[in-house]
Design an enzyme around this catalytic site. Structure first.
Site, PDB file in Angstrom:
ATOM      1  N   ASN A 130      -1.663  -3.917 -14.790  1.00  0.00           N
ATOM      2  CA  ASN A 130      -1.079  -4.905 -14.823  1.00  0.00           C
ATOM      3  C   ASN A 130       0.055  -5.207 -15.594  1.00  0.00           C
ATOM      4  O   ASN A 130       0.245  -6.142 -16.271  1.00  0.00           O
ATOM      5  CB  ASN A 130      -2.226  -5.921 -15.591  1.00  0.00           C
ATOM      6  CG  ASN A 130      -2.469  -7.322 -15.016  1.00  0.00           C
ATOM      7  OD1 ASN A 130      -1.935  -7.513 -14.031  1.00  0.00           O
ATOM      8  ND2 ASN A 130      -3.093  -8.219 -15.741  1.00  0.00           N
ATOM      9  N   LYS A 222      -8.360   2.678  -9.535  1.00  0.00           N
ATOM     10  CA  LYS A 222      -6.733   3.109  -9.108  1.00  0.00           C
ATOM     11  C   LYS A 222      -6.165   4.075 -10.086  1.00  0.00           C
ATOM     12  O   LYS A 222      -5.438   4.943  -9.766  1.00  0.00           O
ATOM     13  CB  LYS A 222      -6.055   1.832  -9.178  1.00  0.00           C
ATOM     14  CG  LYS A 222      -4.768   1.717  -8.685  1.00  0.00           C
ATOM     15  CD  LYS A 222      -3.613   1.926  -9.666  1.00  0.00           C
ATOM     16  CE  LYS A 222      -2.249   2.317  -9.121  1.00  0.00           C
ATOM     17  NZ  LYS A 222      -1.403   2.355 -10.402  1.00  0.00           N
ATOM     18  N   PRO A 239      -3.975   6.152  -3.999  1.00  0.00           N
ATOM     19  CA  PRO A 239      -4.068   5.105  -4.827  1.00  0.00           C
ATOM     20  C   PRO A 239      -3.737   3.893  -4.193  1.00  0.00           C
ATOM     21  O   PRO A 239      -2.897   3.836  -3.451  1.00  0.00           O
ATOM     22  CB  PRO A 239      -2.960   5.449  -5.827  1.00  0.00           C
ATOM     23  CG  PRO A 239      -2.803   7.074  -5.770  1.00  0.00           C
ATOM     24  CD  PRO A 239      -2.992   7.166  -4.522  1.00  0.00           C
ATOM     25  N   ASP A 241      -2.783   0.010  -4.933  1.00  0.00           N
ATOM     26  CA  ASP A 241      -2.430  -0.955  -5.921  1.00  0.00           C
ATOM     27  C   ASP A 241      -2.044  -2.041  -5.076  1.00  0.00           C
ATOM     28  O   ASP A 241      -2.104  -2.087  -4.182  1.00  0.00           O
ATOM     29  CB  ASP A 241      -1.269  -0.406  -6.916  1.00  0.00           C
ATOM     30  CG  ASP A 241      -0.064  -0.226  -6.028  1.00  0.00           C
ATOM     31  OD1 ASP A 241       0.178  -0.097  -4.816  1.00  0.00           O
ATOM     32  OD2 ASP A 241       1.073  -0.974  -6.687  1.00  0.00           O
ATOM     33  N   GLN A 278       1.205   7.406   0.938  1.00  0.00           N
ATOM     34  CA  GLN A 278       0.925   6.493   0.252  1.00  0.00           C
ATOM     35  C   GLN A 278       2.193   6.007  -0.801  1.00  0.00           C
ATOM     36  O   GLN A 278       2.786   4.917  -0.947  1.00  0.00           O
ATOM     37  CB  GLN A 278      -0.259   6.486  -0.628  1.00  0.00           C
ATOM     38  CG  GLN A 278      -0.467   5.408  -1.932  1.00  0.00           C
ATOM     39  CD  GLN A 278       0.227   5.677  -3.225  1.00  0.00           C
ATOM     40  OE1 GLN A 278       0.711   4.758  -4.082  1.00  0.00           O
ATOM     41  NE2 GLN A 278       0.756   6.845  -3.468  1.00  0.00           N
ATOM     42  N   PHE A 282       4.453   2.997  -0.725  1.00  0.00           N
ATOM     43  CA  PHE A 282       4.637   2.160  -1.849  1.00  0.00           C
ATOM     44  C   PHE A 282       6.309   2.041  -2.193  1.00  0.00           C
ATOM     45  O   PHE A 282       6.561   1.045  -2.552  1.00  0.00           O
ATOM     46  CB  PHE A 282       3.936   2.850  -2.844  1.00  0.00           C
ATOM     47  CG  PHE A 282       4.430   2.433  -4.262  1.00  0.00           C
ATOM     48  CD1 PHE A 282       3.431   1.482  -5.172  1.00  0.00           C
ATOM     49  CD2 PHE A 282       5.371   2.878  -5.197  1.00  0.00           C
ATOM     50  CE1 PHE A 282       3.734   1.087  -6.242  1.00  0.00           C
ATOM     51  CE2 PHE A 282       5.593   2.413  -6.346  1.00  0.00           C
ATOM     52  CZ  PHE A 282       4.871   1.529  -7.020  1.00  0.00           C
TER      53      PHE A 282
END
Length: 308
Positions: A130, A222, A239, A241, A278, A282
DNA sequence: GTCCAGGATTCAG
DNA sequence: CTGAATCATGGA
């Protein structure tokens, strides 16, 4: 504190060229949180216990280190995967049949998964939940400065688990960790008693590695996937996210899928180097360079398969 | 003020 | 088992 004396710049001689845009994404794109852009355009940081600087120069990727550092070049070549194992894996990704992956890959040619040590990856991603990349970098830098071993100049190693477990509450709070301070302390207390934890974890198959990582405080699906990918070189780890959720929803039509389902899709669709794919997606998504074309709309699996 | 960030944990159902 | 609330902090 005496200023650092650097060696001269020297080429790394890569298997594939790395443009400046790719290098920036690689050093400050959410893999490691230990590199900063210097005034001269080079990237300066510490990996393991080795300070170094890299830049995209007129003759390809160049590096330098503080004078007197031993084995810096060998370590850096490994860290950046100069030998080209990932170049072959990237070539083998299904970019020919997947226009979204093809454009993301073309946007960051030469992008690699940094081969971080497990300690670096685990500390970084324990801080990551976060939080934005810039703030994670600030947190990790504060941890190193306040609790890590000095390495000359302003460089510091990341703190040991012993240093984290023994740190005053006020010191951790001053690192802007928020509720993640409890994650770090909890994991530190568990791993403090296991000095060989990284070797023990490295001996595990990936599903067992993920399970072992997730048993640590502050490590969920994650973060475990990121530590497996970036810290243990498990290129098949995928991962998921918020950016990957959005990328797979927008470009692959996978709206409403849960993270575990998306992870399953990613590994099935991209294969042995799913983690590298990924990272292309990303980076493209985070920088607004993701192709919007929907390439496929697979059926959602009835149930996400448990991670074992 | 509101929303969000390379989420994890806890709790209600 | 799933989904919602909560967590601490800073930037847009």
């Amino acid at each position: 504190m005496a200023p650092v004396e650097w060696t001269s710049w020297r080429p790394l001689r890569l298997a594939e060229d790395v443009p400046a845009g790719t290098l920036a994404e690689q050093m400050d794109g959410g893999q490691s949180f230990r590199w900063s852009l210097a005034d001269d355009g080079s990237w300066v940081g510490v990996f393991g216990r080795t300070p170094a600087a890299v830049r995209s120069g007129p003759h390809g990727l160049e590096w330098r280190s503080p004078k007197g550092a031993t084995h810096a070049e060998e370590a850096l070549r490994r860290y950046l995967d100069v030998e080209g194992a990932q170049a072959r894996l990237s070539e083998a990704l299904p970019w020919r049949s997947d226009p979204v992956l093809r454009s993301a890959r073309a946007a960051y040619p030469g992008l690699r998964i940094l081969r971080q040590d497990p300690h670096e990856a685990l500390i970084g991603f324990l801080c990551s939940s976060n939080k934005r990349i810039l703030q994670i970098r600030v947190m990790v830098a504060a941890l190193a400065t306040k609790l890590g071993e000095p390495l000359g100049g302003d460089f510091h190693a990341l703190p040991s688990w012993e240093a984290i477990a023994g740190a005053e509450e006020s010191v951790l709070r001053a690192c802007s960790l928020g509720y993640r301070a409890a994650y770090l302390r909890g994991t530190a207390k568990e791993l403090l008693a296991r000095p060989r934890w990284a070797d023990e974890f490295a001996a595990l198959e990936t599903p067992a590695l993920l399970a072992e990582l997730q048993s640590l405080p502050g490590v969920g699906p994650k973060v475990a996937a990121c530590v497996a990918l970036f810290g243990f070189g498990r290129l098949e780890s995928f991962p998921v996210d918020t950016w990957v959720v959005q990328a797979l929803a927008d470009a692959y039509g996978l709206r409403g899928w849960k993270p575990a389902q998306l992870e399953q899709f990613g590994q099935a669709h991209f294969g042995a180097a799913a983690g590298l794919a990924q990272q292309y997606l990303f980076s493209a998504a985070r920088n607004g360079r993701l192709s919007r074309a929907v390439v496929s709309v697979p059926k959602k699996p009835a149930r996400p398969r448990p991670r074992k």
